[in-house]
Design an enzyme around this catalytic site. Sequence first.
Site, short mmCIF file in Angstrom:
data_model
loop_
_atom_site.label_atom_id
_atom_site.label_comp_id
_atom_site.label_asym_id
_atom_site.label_seq_id
_atom_site.Cartn_x
_atom_site.Cartn_y
_atom_site.Cartn_z
N ASP A 1 -6.43 2.58 -4.58
CA ASP A 1 -7.55 2.43 -5.70
C ASP A 1 -7.57 3.99 -6.36
O ASP A 1 -7.96 4.11 -7.53
CB ASP A 1 -8.52 2.38 -5.45
CG ASP A 1 -8.54 0.59 -5.04
OD1 ASP A 1 -7.65 -0.01 -5.42
OD2 ASP A 1 -9.64 0.19 -4.31
N TYR B 1 -12.19 6.02 4.80
CA TYR B 1 -11.11 6.09 6.13
C TYR B 1 -11.69 6.76 7.09
O TYR B 1 -12.34 7.83 6.78
CB TYR B 1 -10.00 6.93 5.22
CG TYR B 1 -9.26 6.24 4.09
CD1 TYR B 1 -8.16 5.45 4.36
CD2 TYR B 1 -9.60 6.58 2.96
CE1 TYR B 1 -7.47 4.75 3.45
CE2 TYR B 1 -8.83 6.07 1.72
CZ TYR B 1 -7.79 5.24 2.23
OH TYR B 1 -6.86 4.72 0.68
N PRO C 1 -1.94 6.96 3.85
CA PRO C 1 -2.52 6.53 2.46
C PRO C 1 -3.75 7.54 2.18
O PRO C 1 -4.07 7.49 1.13
CB PRO C 1 -3.22 5.18 2.58
CG PRO C 1 -3.50 5.23 4.25
CD PRO C 1 -2.52 5.95 4.86
#
Length: 597
Positions: free
Chosen positions: A46, A239, A308
């Site tokens: 995102d 995360y 990521p």
Amino acid sequence: MGNKVDVFICGSGSAGLSAALWLACYGINCKIVDSRSGPLEFGQADGNQVRSVEIFESFGIADELLREGYHNDEVVFWSPDGERGRHVRKRSAAATHPGMSHLPRVIMSQAKVNGMLLNAIKRRGGPDVGYGYKVLEVKIDEENANDPDAYPVSVVTEKDGRQETFEAKYALACDGAHSTVRRSLGFKMVGDTSESIWGVMDVFPRTNFPDIRKQVVLQSDLGSILIIPREGGSMDRFYIELPHGTVADEVKLEDIQAATRQIFHPFEIEFAETYWWSAYSIGQRLADNFSKANRVFLTGDACHTHSPKAGQGMNVSLQDGYNIGWKLASVLNGQSSPELLDTYVAERQRVAATLINWDKVWAKQMGSVGKEAGGVLDADGNVDFSEIFIKAEAFTAGLAIKYDETCITSVKRSDQQLATNLKIGMRFPSAQVVRFCDSFSGQLVRALPSDGRWRIVVFAGDIRQEAASRKLKQLGDYLFSDSGPIRRHLRPNADIDSFIEVLVVLSGERLKIEQEQIPQCFRPITGRWGMRDLHKVFIDDESYHDGHGHAYDFYGVDPEKGAVAIVRPDNYVSMVLDMEHHELIGDFWKGFAIEGR
């Protein structure tokens, strides 16, 4: 045999949709299929980096993104205070350095971003996505691959238990890390998977942590956490580094939440709701080939995978599609020779390799507070990740990409000193200018939309001076002459600016220059009504409401000398030249562009 299409796109992620939008802009016949039953519902990636936001702006679709997305303006770094057993804020910094771009980094669900791209494709007459298609096999008839009229690519699909084969001139593998297309071509992913396991979750947190609505890097002896606020004002993405020995497939949501509480302590945190979550192992892999016979091209996760946490996956994939899309369209439209397609592999394979090597270091440093990761150490002997983060911001923003010498990027024939901040091979940055015809102030890059045209941007200086006026007139006489590049590559009955558009940026005082002093060729007759286009001339001067853009200073151009920049359809700088080097300017397109007459 099945249907024939010019381009068959396997996968409707950011790479596939970016390429499809280019093809729609050119009116190219393509088909997009995806194995999912419908559009993406949950955004797995995102973070829209600055360069991606610039690309959305160039396609005219950034307004919704900027209006509804979370603007990532600040990042804060937290580390343990060993003496008092708590976390302390060590540093706050701009998420992107001022002056890097006129646009911010924006957080918005990938599902919404894909929807924006799909709507833009539809508005331009492009196709809907064919959902529920499983690609079984892709083959190339290499004997016919050099025939420009052939359909040498066959794509075997299955939908609802029924097989269907499509013939295509070109195909794009945008089908992810487990790409069927890549396996059909016999290509392999080369690289490693580490033992580092991370959890990710989109949550609505209840917490006393003060920076919950800022991007946060929190490192401790128990692990690291990256927090990215999401659009809407309440949701955050976390995360979380999970304990050594964790097996990704065995991770439960409760494990991720427990690790978060432990790392966060002594701050309190509870999770009112979890919107989405997952767990993954960090790995970096690169495909051993990016193209087959210049007919099938790999993009995105089909040819490069990495961690990521730096927000690169969706963004680099988008730029893969952005790179190959206009090139395929230009070849299929008969504007360029197939040799143009060689530049996709030359450019994007190097970008991917650089990203993989960088990500190995980045992922290790983010998950460590000790000396073993290397880098700059703070007073406690911990890695100062804030310094690492800030030094990498141009790279993570997508603004450090520099393409090497090819037929469409020429460092060797350029004079970089004429425009020191228009770096050859890098994207054209933006400065504020004033449009001459109506005094409208705005970013110069908005005059370079992604519509398939090449640009010649002329920095002519102050044309009240005789030398500057003479050079501009002589350049215009050449560019628009029968032997110049504009008419040489113009199709019959097409508008004069349909392949190459010329923009002029003057310096000096706007109110002391008359329109008649600007050669008429820079106001060409175009369009449905055969009117002169007055919107191609700008001036670096004070505006009524927005101050002075100081564009010449920003671009590093001396008004006394001037400069010419040749800019690609994807807004990367191809060449920087002296205004009087007419033949060098005209010869640039000879290596790949097809003459229109």
